[in-house]
Design an enzyme around this catalytic site. Sequence first.
Site, PDB file in Angstrom:
ATOM      1  CD  GLU A 132      -3.084  -0.686   0.118  1.00  0.00           C
ATOM      2  OE1 GLU A 132      -4.174  -0.249   0.482  1.00  0.00           O
ATOM      3  OE2 GLU A 132      -2.791  -0.863  -1.091  1.00  0.00           O
ATOM      4  CB  THR A 185      -6.580   7.195  -4.213  1.00  0.00           C
ATOM      5  OG1 THR A 185      -7.245   5.981  -4.561  1.00  0.00           O
ATOM      6  CG2 THR A 185      -6.552   7.330  -2.707  1.00  0.00           C
TER       7      THR A 185
END
Length: 320
Positions: A132, A185
């Site tokens: 991530e 995002t």
Amino acid sequence: MKNSEFIKAYAPATVANVCCGFDVLGFAMEHPGDEVWARKKETPGVTISAVTGVTGLSLDPTENVIGVVAQKMLSDLKIGHGVELQLHKGLPVGSGLGSSAASSAAAAYAMNELLGKPFTTQELVVYAMEGERKASGSAHADNVAPSLLGGFVLVRSYDPLDIVPLGVPVELYCTVVHPQVELKTSLARSILKKDIPLQKGIRQWGNLAGLITGLLKGDYSLIGRSLHDEIFEPERSVLIPLFNQAKAAAISAGALGCGISGSGPSIFALSATEEQAMAVQHAMEQVYGSSGIEVKSYVTQVPDQGARLIEQTILQPAQA
């Protein structure tokens, strides 16, 4: 290359934030998800021999999350041999359903199996978080933790990391509608205000506490009353076409609550029964039916298991 034995692991999509739990709460879906195949090789280092199901992802192990996760595990365990990986994407990229998290979680789980299970599944969260970090610049856990552990997961703290698996204390079904529009995002985060008005914060904390209490008590009414985002949804929803109409349709069709999955553009709704979840799916799809915006939709129970070993199988690695 000769046929070689591969470990094959699967990790599912996830819904993060869950309305009031921004960056601290997430839950697993049963599907869709990603698969990672792994095998040992004599030469050191990590190679990625294939990526299927999506275009544009790098085979460079320093640029692909599965390579980053694998290399970190090899390094920490001081293992001299290398690993060959293959990634098979069943999860759309940029959907708000934890695409990079599913790849990272599947890689961590496959590696752990391949190396003789040196870590517990919960300990693998730290390694999946490195994927991530590579994907988004932030080592957040609200997607990778439920993808690995299943059910609902609370990230109580990041410093020190404190992951609290809540499991699936009450039967819930998730409907997800994914409008086929691009939403980065980075954009969804950039529009968020840095300061939170006190009264909104108080309502948000109350909703988060109410949601977790409702889950643990099996109180569907409390779950429904608590599935509200006082702070981030009003800002982010403007980036998602027909969000307000889709949310209203979901609630009218019987959903307990509805909100943005992760940073969007996917929209999720929770229901008490599969029948209600299917009705919610139909209602939300109708909103987009005449808009010209294509959607993909899913109905899945919230599972109590996340990442898992699918099989050990004999495969022909992809030709260079």
